[in-house]
Design a protein around this motif. Structure first.
Motif, PDB file in Angstrom:
ATOM      1  N   ASP A  69      40.380  25.483  37.064  1.00  0.00           N
ATOM      2  CA  ASP A  69      41.224  25.683  35.885  1.00  0.00           C
ATOM      3  C   ASP A  69      42.474  26.474  36.285  1.00  0.00           C
ATOM      4  OD1 ASP A  69      42.403  26.509  33.436  1.00  0.00           O
ATOM      5  OD2 ASP A  69      40.475  26.297  32.421  1.00  0.00           O
ATOM      6  N   ILE A  70      43.632  25.838  36.165  1.00  0.00           N
ATOM      7  CA  ILE A  70      44.897  26.495  36.493  1.00  0.00           C
ATOM      8  C   ILE A  70      45.771  26.634  35.239  1.00  0.00           C
ATOM      9  CG2 ILE A  70      44.921  25.801  38.921  1.00  0.00           C
ATOM     10  CD1 ILE A  70      46.869  23.528  38.102  1.00  0.00           C
ATOM     11  N   SER A  71      45.121  26.687  34.075  1.00  0.00           N
ATOM     12  CA  SER A  71      45.854  26.697  32.804  1.00  0.00           C
ATOM     13  C   SER A  71      46.858  27.837  32.715  1.00  0.00           C
ATOM     14  CB  SER A  71      44.867  26.784  31.638  1.00  0.00           C
ATOM     15  OG  SER A  71      44.036  25.656  31.582  1.00  0.00           O
ATOM     16  N   ALA A  72      46.443  29.042  33.059  1.00  0.00           N
ATOM     17  CA  ALA A  72      47.328  30.200  32.904  1.00  0.00           C
ATOM     18  C   ALA A  72      48.583  30.041  33.746  1.00  0.00           C
ATOM     19  CB  ALA A  72      46.583  31.480  33.277  1.00  0.00           C
ATOM     20  N   MET A  77      54.416  28.488  34.010  1.00  0.00           N
ATOM     21  CA  MET A  77      55.485  27.662  34.555  1.00  0.00           C
ATOM     22  C   MET A  77      56.269  26.966  33.444  1.00  0.00           C
ATOM     23  SD  MET A  77      55.917  24.095  35.323  1.00  0.00           S
ATOM     24  CE  MET A  77      54.366  23.415  35.934  1.00  0.00           C
ATOM     25  N   LEU A  78      55.563  26.473  32.420  1.00  0.00           N
ATOM     26  CA  LEU A  78      56.253  25.835  31.307  1.00  0.00           C
ATOM     27  C   LEU A  78      57.099  26.826  30.517  1.00  0.00           C
ATOM     28  CD1 LEU A  78      53.516  23.466  29.800  1.00  0.00           C
ATOM     29  CD2 LEU A  78      55.488  22.808  31.191  1.00  0.00           C
ATOM     30  N   VAL A  79      56.548  28.009  30.283  1.00  0.00           N
ATOM     31  CA  VAL A  79      57.264  29.026  29.513  1.00  0.00           C
ATOM     32  C   VAL A  79      58.536  29.459  30.237  1.00  0.00           C
ATOM     33  CG1 VAL A  79      57.145  31.398  28.659  1.00  0.00           C
ATOM     34  CG2 VAL A  79      55.194  29.863  28.340  1.00  0.00           C
ATOM     35  N   PRO A 221      55.529  33.426  20.328  1.00  0.00           N
ATOM     36  CA  PRO A 221      56.105  34.535  21.106  1.00  0.00           C
ATOM     37  C   PRO A 221      55.467  34.685  22.482  1.00  0.00           C
ATOM     38  CG  PRO A 221      54.674  35.362  19.358  1.00  0.00           C
ATOM     39  CD  PRO A 221      54.821  33.895  19.125  1.00  0.00           C
ATOM     40  N   GLN A 222      54.220  34.258  22.622  1.00  0.00           N
ATOM     41  CA  GLN A 222      53.522  34.335  23.909  1.00  0.00           C
ATOM     42  C   GLN A 222      52.625  33.105  24.071  1.00  0.00           C
ATOM     43  OE1 GLN A 222      51.667  38.291  23.438  1.00  0.00           O
ATOM     44  NE2 GLN A 222      53.004  39.012  25.079  1.00  0.00           N
ATOM     45  N   PRO A 223      53.199  31.961  24.407  1.00  0.00           N
ATOM     46  CA  PRO A 223      52.385  30.744  24.535  1.00  0.00           C
ATOM     47  C   PRO A 223      51.251  30.924  25.532  1.00  0.00           C
ATOM     48  CG  PRO A 223      54.730  30.212  24.594  1.00  0.00           C
ATOM     49  CD  PRO A 223      54.625  31.708  24.682  1.00  0.00           C
ATOM     50  N   CYS A 224      50.079  30.432  25.166  1.00  0.00           N
ATOM     51  CA  CYS A 224      48.917  30.535  26.039  1.00  0.00           C
ATOM     52  C   CYS A 224      48.141  29.224  26.001  1.00  0.00           C
ATOM     53  CB  CYS A 224      48.021  31.698  25.622  1.00  0.00           C
ATOM     54  SG  CYS A 224      47.334  31.518  23.951  1.00  0.00           S
TER      55      CYS A 224
END
Length: 374
Positions: A69-72, A77-79, A221-224
């Motif tokens: 899992d490399i979600s974080a 990277m997207l943010v 404000p803080q995409p996760c």
């Protein structure tokens, strides 16, 4: 303190990036065919990855897989926005491959591996598999002396693994371009009972999904990762910076309750069957009573029987965290802190809830790119 785990998995010669698509599987088989042992890394984010298929793939293709899992890291990277930009939709293909290559490099020591395998084919994809971008990926991921691309190796310079004799270059391939005939023939030669699709199926390359994700990137404000998982489920609606997700069936309802945050609001019609609706309360921006009543009326409009009643209906509103305190299956029990709002079901409300449109998201993405270029 970092623990040395290099001896925990002795005997692996390589780690491989495995999307589950045909090319990545064939690349692994070509190296296995040379008597080398490969550990496949199946990377997972809210946008791609099928970890539930790991055992199936292992049995079907005779490969060894770990889901990672490399979600974080991917969401970060997207943010921050991908260095090499987006493709035709919201797909950051070059930056994505650099991220996965870098993660594979970090994991090599764990398996005692000496090199990395990728199923890339020169010229197959317009953004990430041109000659120049293949070189950029190898350079920026710091895998210049570690990366082998077995399917198109004979179109590229010999790698260290080939020069040192670990891998026989003559048994590698010279596939190039967007055709699939050579890969399909190779799959038949290996006797694959099931031939997978060409790619791993990235949701970021699909316009409907991308329009959902862009709203999160613009307003949270803080995409996760949890928010992007929420945006994958049910029907999605926005009113400015306010966000609602409405289930389409029982599976959606269960999924929404599973991934929403504890402070999110859950809306359920009290006396009629209907979907679960979730109002995302961003940190520091709780919904007021007017917004809650508006959202309750909108949620009730997805209950056909509530609409046909022609009368105001009661909608239960509570925090998702409070709802989770109940015993499983006790969905009708009172929830601590729950409010009941009497509203007339209405699809058109003062808030103007609307599904995100790709045409609007595309213009915003282009405008941001122009501003970045100056």
């Amino acid at each position: 303190m970092q623990t040395d785990t290099s001896s925990a998995f002795p005997g692996y010669d390589a780690v491989a990036l495995l999307s589950g698509g045909l090319d990545s599987i064939l690349a692994v088989k070509l190296i296995q065919e040379q008597g080398l042992r490969v550990k496949c890394l199946h990377f997972v984010t809210p946008f791609f990855g099928k970890p539930h298929k790991r055992r199936h793939w292992e049995g079907l293709y005779g490969i060894d897989i770990e889901s990672v899992d490399i979600s974080a890291d991917f969401v970060r990277m997207l943010v921050e926005r991908p260095v090499y930009g987006f493709g035709k939709v919201l797909n950051p293909c070059v930056d994505c491959k650099i991220l996965m290559m870098g993660k594979a490099r970090e994991m090599m020591e764990r398996y005692g591996a000496r090199f990395i395998i990728s199923g890339e084919v020169l010229g197959q994809r317009p953004m990430s598999q041109r000659q120049d971008t293949l070189n950029v990926i190898r350079r920026d991921a710091d895998v210049r002396d570690l990366l082998l691309r077995p399917l198109c190796a004979k179109h590229l310079e010999p790698t260290r693994m080939e020069l040192e004799g670990l891998v026989d270059r003559e048994r590698l391939l010279d596939i190039r371009g967007r055709g699939r005939s050579e890969q399909l023939e190779l799959a038949r030669r290996y006797g694959f009972a099931e031939i997978p699709t060409p790619g791993g199926g990235c949701k970021l390359a699909e316009k409907e999904n991308a329009s959902r994700y862009w709203q999160v990137l613009m307003h949270s404000p803080q995409p996760c990762a949890r928010e992007f998982k929420l945006s994958n489920i049910g029907r999605q609606f926005w009113s400015g910076g306010r966000w609602m997700a409405v289930g389409r069936n029982r599976m959606d309802n269960t999924g929404l309750l599973k991934v929403c945050g504890d402070d999110d609001l859950v809306f359920r019609v009290r006396t009629f069957p209907g979907p679960v609706a979730v109002g995302r309360q961003f940190s520091g921006s709780p919904w007021d009573e007017v917004t809650m009543a508006d959202a309750a009326a909108f949620a009730a409009s997805f209950s056909p029987k509530a609409v046909r009643s022609g009368s105001p209906v009661d909608v239960r509103v509570c925090r998702a965290g409070d709802l989770r305190l109940l015993a499983e299956g006790d969905e009708h029990a009172p929830v601590p802190g729950e409010a009941v709002v009497s509203v007339m079901p209405a699809r058109t409300t003062g808030a103007g809830w609307a599904e995100p449109l790709w045409v609007e998201a595309r213009e915003e993405i282009r405008a941001e790119a122009r501003d970045k270029r100056g």
